[in-house]
Design a protein around this motif. Structure first.
Motif, mmCIF file in Angstrom:
data_model
loop_
_atom_site.group_PDB
_atom_site.id
_atom_site.type_symbol
_atom_site.label_atom_id
_atom_site.label_comp_id
_atom_site.label_asym_id
_atom_site.label_seq_id
_atom_site.Cartn_x
_atom_site.Cartn_y
_atom_site.Cartn_z
ATOM 1 N N ASN A 136 15.337 -3.525 23.471
ATOM 2 C CA ASN A 136 14.067 -4.180 23.808
ATOM 3 C C ASN A 136 13.205 -4.364 22.560
ATOM 4 O O ASN A 136 13.466 -3.774 21.514
ATOM 5 N N ASP A 137 12.182 -5.180 22.688
ATOM 6 C CA ASP A 137 11.361 -5.559 21.540
ATOM 7 C C ASP A 137 10.701 -4.381 20.846
ATOM 8 O O ASP A 137 10.675 -4.314 19.616
ATOM 9 N N ASP A 138 10.153 -3.442 21.617
ATOM 10 C CA ASP A 138 9.476 -2.293 21.005
ATOM 11 C C ASP A 138 10.459 -1.432 20.208
ATOM 12 O O ASP A 138 10.156 -1.012 19.088
ATOM 13 N N ALA A 139 11.620 -1.163 20.790
ATOM 14 C CA ALA A 139 12.628 -0.355 20.087
ATOM 15 C C ALA A 139 13.112 -1.093 18.846
ATOM 16 O O ALA A 139 13.293 -0.488 17.787
ATOM 17 N N PHE A 140 13.331 -2.397 18.959
ATOM 18 C CA PHE A 140 13.754 -3.211 17.821
ATOM 19 C C PHE A 140 12.733 -3.106 16.690
ATOM 20 O O PHE A 140 13.090 -2.820 15.545
ATOM 21 N N PHE A 141 11.458 -3.317 17.007
ATOM 22 C CA PHE A 141 10.409 -3.300 15.987
ATOM 23 C C PHE A 141 10.297 -1.920 15.343
ATOM 24 O O PHE A 141 10.231 -1.801 14.117
ATOM 25 N N GLN A 142 10.315 -0.874 16.147
ATOM 26 C CA GLN A 142 10.202 0.481 15.597
ATOM 27 C C GLN A 142 11.402 0.826 14.719
ATOM 28 O O GLN A 142 11.241 1.422 13.661
ATOM 29 N N PHE A 143 12.595 0.458 15.153
ATOM 30 C CA PHE A 143 13.790 0.745 14.371
ATOM 31 C C PHE A 143 13.735 0.040 13.022
ATOM 32 O O PHE A 143 13.921 0.656 11.974
ATOM 33 N N VAL A 144 13.478 -1.269 13.030
ATOM 34 C CA VAL A 144 13.508 -2.050 11.788
ATOM 35 C C VAL A 144 12.396 -1.612 10.842
ATOM 36 O O VAL A 144 12.640 -1.437 9.639
ATOM 37 N N THR A 145 11.197 -1.406 11.343
ATOM 38 C CA THR A 145 10.095 -1.025 10.445
ATOM 39 C C THR A 145 10.294 0.395 9.897
ATOM 40 O O THR A 145 9.952 0.657 8.751
ATOM 41 N N THR A 146 10.878 1.293 10.678
ATOM 42 C CA THR A 146 11.161 2.637 10.171
ATOM 43 C C THR A 146 12.245 2.577 9.107
ATOM 44 O O THR A 146 12.133 3.208 8.051
ATOM 45 N N LEU A 147 13.283 1.803 9.363
ATOM 46 C CA LEU A 147 14.343 1.613 8.374
ATOM 47 C C LEU A 147 13.770 1.056 7.073
ATOM 48 O O LEU A 147 14.076 1.540 5.982
ATOM 49 N N ASN A 148 12.890 0.057 7.191
ATOM 50 C CA ASN A 148 12.246 -0.533 6.012
ATOM 51 C C ASN A 148 11.375 0.484 5.283
ATOM 52 O O ASN A 148 11.333 0.481 4.049
#
Length: 187
Positions: free
Chosen positions: A102-114
């Protein structure tokens, strides 16, 4: 988060492109990758989108034939030592995984990875267990990803349970021993 916002997040990733210069050698265009210093025939990229750096900005177009990029109605002729770039492709299993969360998990994953100085384009391995559960009513399991940014390695475990609640938990472990856990639950 809509599809365009996801695409913008993909576009803003570090190391999202193979960038380098081109030279015409023996009537053939050769691409020299800036990062790997490898040489590749530009013929290998015909009919793909590439960008050329002209007038202090990147201009997108399609390489329809070696030596010519079509940008809308305009055709740009390549010159020796032009700087060009091509978008890297994501590992297929990672692309399917990112599309599936989902969008929230996607955003949190990518921004944390970054925030750990990694890009989704640094992925060197992805096991997407979720893709094998497409017909299941209850989906739970773990996905595994490994990222390499040339300075560090990051292993990510994505624990998921999609049933009555949606639960995504990402465990990041760096080769330095640093660990980070984020969890997103939606009821």
């Amino acid at each position: 988060m809509n599809r365009q916002q996801r695409i913008n997040l993909y576009d803003s990733q570090q190391r999202a492109y193979n960038e380098g210069t081109i030279e015409q050698i023996n009537n053939q265009w050769i691409f020299f990758d800036e990062e790997t210093e490898e040489a590749t025939m530009l013929d290998d990229f015909v009919h793909q989108e590439i960008e050329i750096f002209r007038f202090n900005r990147w201009k997108k177009g399609i390489l329809n034939e070696p030596g010519r990029i079509h940008c809308g109605k305009e055709a740009i002729m390549l010159r020796d030592h032009d700087t060009i770039r091509m978008r890297k492709h994501l590992i297929y299993s990672l692309e399917r995984l990112l599309d599936g969360v989902n969008d929230d998990a996607f955003f949190q994953f990518v921004t944390t990875l970054n925030s750990l100085n990694f890009s989704i384009y640094d992925c060197i391995y992805c096991y997407n267990h979720l893709s094998f559960l497409s017909d299941e009513h209850r989906k739970d399991g773990v996905n595994f990803m490994v990222f390499d940014n040339q300075e560090q390695i990051c292993n990510v475990q994505h624990h998921f349970c999609y049933y009555e609640k949606v639960n995504d938990r990402f465990e990041f472990t760096l080769n330095t021993g640093k660990r980070l856990i984020i969890e997103k639950m939606i009821s």
